[in-house]
Motif scaffolding. Structure first.
Motif, mmCIF file in Angstrom:
data_model
loop_
_atom_site.group_PDB
_atom_site.id
_atom_site.type_symbol
_atom_site.label_atom_id
_atom_site.label_comp_id
_atom_site.label_asym_id
_atom_site.label_seq_id
_atom_site.Cartn_x
_atom_site.Cartn_y
_atom_site.Cartn_z
ATOM 1 N N ILE A 168 1.907 -5.015 3.089
ATOM 2 C CA ILE A 168 0.941 -5.889 3.757
ATOM 3 C C ILE A 168 1.399 -7.349 3.718
ATOM 4 O O ILE A 168 1.354 -8.054 4.737
ATOM 5 C CB ILE A 168 -0.448 -5.727 3.108
ATOM 6 N N ASN A 174 3.124 4.112 0.371
ATOM 7 C CA ASN A 174 1.797 3.508 0.552
ATOM 8 C C ASN A 174 1.932 2.258 1.416
ATOM 9 O O ASN A 174 2.650 1.325 1.051
ATOM 10 C CB ASN A 174 1.217 3.148 -0.814
ATOM 11 N N VAL A 195 4.351 -0.740 6.099
ATOM 12 C CA VAL A 195 3.322 -0.816 7.150
ATOM 13 C C VAL A 195 3.895 -0.365 8.487
ATOM 14 O O VAL A 195 3.276 0.413 9.221
ATOM 15 C CB VAL A 195 2.773 -2.263 7.256
ATOM 16 N N ARG A 217 0.065 -0.218 1.787
ATOM 17 C CA ARG A 217 -0.412 -1.463 1.178
ATOM 18 C C ARG A 217 0.724 -2.259 0.560
ATOM 19 O O ARG A 217 0.617 -3.475 0.387
ATOM 20 C CB ARG A 217 -1.468 -1.142 0.124
ATOM 21 N N GLN A 218 1.832 -1.568 0.223
ATOM 22 C CA GLN A 218 2.975 -2.266 -0.360
ATOM 23 C C GLN A 218 3.642 -3.219 0.635
ATOM 24 O O GLN A 218 4.399 -4.095 0.233
ATOM 25 C CB GLN A 218 4.010 -1.250 -0.857
ATOM 26 N N ARG A 251 4.264 3.382 9.285
ATOM 27 C CA ARG A 251 3.043 4.133 9.584
ATOM 28 C C ARG A 251 2.711 4.089 11.065
ATOM 29 O O ARG A 251 1.963 4.920 11.564
ATOM 30 C CB ARG A 251 1.874 3.588 8.758
#
Length: 331
Positions: A297, A292, A31, A294-295, A34
């Motif tokens: 979060i 990704n 996260v 989402r890994q 990003r």
């Protein structure tokens, strides 16, 4: 909830952040990467918040525990009045101990002050080292404009590029780099280094390094020391990619990464010898196939929860203390 129980919870939160901060920062990396600029700001503020929480924990203990006073009577009277004025709880709940309440205030304050002093000394040493580096380039470097950037070119067959700070020698490239990269790759590298200078990443590293230097033994601080330089590089990569495209930047990083292992070593060196480098194979992977988000979060949520607890408890403690000082310690 009793003041003593709140004090224990505050101490647990401080210790949890110190110990669990490292694995949580790693878990939240998909996260954080990003949003690299936001991640750097958040991690830097978290470090300051953690230090403020250490002081707040001392305040909570001083409110909930009491004992003999080693201070002279007039001083002890003033301190006791200020302590009672700032106490948001009922003073009757204070538990008697053999430890003076003033120790809970002065011990954390002395520790934080020591961190600040050691950090300032480390910052001064880094600035002196940077000046020496710039002076060493003076006899061998030449200044020229490349793609609109004022660049210092040094004679070196190894393809390398780095930034030395906005008010120093700025962007430095080797003749080997000029001979190796094509026009688009060179433009990407210069855009990357120019972002370091424009966003003053060296000042960010100085600030983080000054605080974390004496705190390397704290896992939370060590994780921030390791993470911030990486996110600064990703931020500079994003800016360069927007200007020149992913292909030009990624191919330049591959050429530079394959050519010099010394650069990779320097980019991971802590302290005064760290420089902003354009090479790094891990960043090529991030450019081409980002993880990704989402890994990360769950890690980000857990890290945010601990930070939220520290914010609330620190605000209670320091807010009450500040209000007491403003009111002249009037009960």
């Amino acid at each position: 909830m009793s003041p003593l129980l709140l004090s224990m919870l505050m101490i647990i939160a401080v210790l949890a952040a110190a110990v669990l901060g490292r694995p949580l920062i790693r878990a939240a990396a998909p996260v954080l990467i990003r949003f690299p600029r936001l991640a750097v700001l958040g991690l830097a503020l978290s470090l300051v918040l953690w230090l403020a929480s250490v002081l707040a924990a001392g305040l909570f203990l001083a409110w909930s525990l009491t004992g003999p006073s080693p201070l002279p009577a007039p001083v002890a009277e003033v301190c006791q009045r200020c302590l009672e004025a700032s106490n948001p709880f009922t003073a009757d709940f204070a538990l008697q101990t053999v430890i003076p309440a003033v120790a809970f205030l002065f011990a954390p304050a002395a520790a934080v002050l020591l961190v600040v002093v050691l950090g300032l000394r480390a910052a001064w040493k880094r600035q002196r080292s940077l000046r020496d580096t710039c002076r060493s380039l003076l006899p061998v470097g030449r200044r020229q404009i490349i793609d609109g950037h004022l660049v210092t070119v040094v004679e070196d067959s190894a393809p390398s590029a780095f930034a030395l700070g906005r008010d120093r020698w700025g962007i430095v490239v080797s003749t080997g780099l000029l001979a190796t990269l094509d026009e688009q790759q060179m433009r990407a590298v210069l855009a990357h280094e120019a972002t370091h200078l424009r966003e003053r990443h060296h000042l960010v590293l100085d600030f983080i390094g000054s605080i974390t230097g004496p705190l390397r033994w704290v896992p939370f601080a060590a994780a921030i020391t390791d993470a911030v330089p990486h996110y600064l590089e990703v931020s500079a990569d994003n800016a360069a990619r927007r200007r020149t495209g992913t292909r030009a930047l990624a191919s330049a990083l591959l050429v530079m990464g394959e050519a010099s292992s010394d650069q990779r070593t320097a980019s991971t060196t802590p302290g005064a010898h760290r420089v902003m480098l354009a090479a790094g194979p891990d960043r090529v992977r991030q450019l081409i196939s980002p993880v990704n988000p989402r890994q990360g979060i769950l890690g980000a949520v857990a890290l945010s929860a601990i930070i939220a607890v520290l914010i609330v408890t620190s605000a209670i403690a320091h807010g009450a203390a500040l209000a007491a000082v403003v009111s002249g310690c009037a009960i």
